[in-house]
Enzyme design. Structure first.
Site, PDB file in Angstrom:
ATOM      1  N   SER A 127      15.407  55.639  87.348  1.00 18.47           N
ATOM      2  CA  SER A 127      14.640  56.490  88.264  1.00 18.47           C
ATOM      3  C   SER A 127      14.511  57.929  87.780  1.00 18.47           C
ATOM      4  O   SER A 127      13.636  58.658  88.244  1.00 18.47           O
ATOM      5  CB  SER A 127      15.258  56.463  89.665  1.00 18.47           C
ATOM      6  OG  SER A 127      16.523  57.093  89.678  1.00 18.47           O
ATOM      7  N   LYS A 164      19.001  62.536  92.283  1.00 18.75           N
ATOM      8  CA  LYS A 164      17.577  62.804  92.484  1.00 18.75           C
ATOM      9  C   LYS A 164      17.330  64.319  92.499  1.00 18.75           C
ATOM     10  O   LYS A 164      18.260  65.121  92.594  1.00 18.75           O
ATOM     11  CB  LYS A 164      17.089  62.215  93.816  1.00 18.75           C
ATOM     12  CG  LYS A 164      17.153  60.699  93.913  1.00 18.75           C
ATOM     13  CD  LYS A 164      16.142  60.017  93.032  1.00 18.75           C
ATOM     14  CE  LYS A 164      16.122  58.507  93.237  1.00 18.75           C
ATOM     15  NZ  LYS A 164      17.343  57.851  92.714  1.00 18.75           N
TER      16      LYS A 164
END
Length: 211
Positions: A127, A164
């Protein structure tokens, strides 16, 4: 610590910029950003300095991404260096550095990172691949809850830990991936009390380089 091969003054400038950019944003700079910051005529000049640093074992260049740069560390020779704990699976409601969450210790000098790293977290998945954080990497993390929009954070939702880019709008947190195949994670703090920021990313280490 074992010294790197001697760097020229210009190479040291580039290396210091890489570290500073990682500290401030959680990701490496692009070649264009390096050129602008250090006054190079073109990104090609930055690329040549990066290649020189890679030849000296200071960084690794990852092809296929504009931010594909990793800082490489030399293993500490000090017996007194306790290294950094590697955090594994985390149970909800327990501190992330609880003894039962520690899978091992890597002999890495925490002071090589700015701010100082407190623990390592193994990266799973792709990701964050667009900024060179790859599956199997070890992410060096500075424990803090004082974070800014745009930083790469380690966040915990229940018993799930994720890496993230942070964006906060009022009571809503957006956790953005650096891979267009992944949608943002949206957390409404009014509805999800079991959300914690555990720290910010301050560096990356290849998993097979240490133990």
């Amino acid at each position: 610590m074992k010294p790197f091969k001697a760097l020229t003054a210009r190479q040291q400038e580039v290396y210091d910029l890489l570290k500073r950019h990682l500290e401030n944003t959680g990701m490496p700079p692009t070649r264009a950003e390096i050129s602008k910051e250090l006054g190079f005529r073109s990104p090609n000049a930055a690329e040549e300095h990066l290649k020189a640093l890679a030849r000296k074992g200071v960084i690794e260049i990852i092809s296929g991404t504009s931010r594909g740069i990793r800082l490489l560390l030399e293993e500490s020779e000090s017996d007194e260096n306790q290294g950094l704990p590697l955090v594994g699976r985390v149970a909800a409601g327990e501190p992330i550095l609880a003894e039962q969450h520690i899978e091992g210790t890597y002999q890495v000098d925490a002071n090589m990172f700015k701010p100082q790293a407190n623990f390592l977290l193994k990266v799973y998945g792709q990701s964050m691949k667009n900024i060179g954080i790859l599956d199997g990497d070890l992410l060096a993390v500075h424990s803090t809850k004082d974070v800014r929009n745009g930083q790469i954070v380690v966040a915990r939702i229940e018993d799930e830990v994720t890496v993230k880019r942070l964006e906060r709008k009022g009571s809503v947190i957006y956790l953005h991936a650096e891979n267009e195949e992944f949608a943002p994670i949206v957390v409404d703090l009014n509805q999800q009390p079991n959300f914690e920021i555990e720290g910010i990313a301050v560096g990356i280490i290849r998993n097979n380089a240490w133990m």
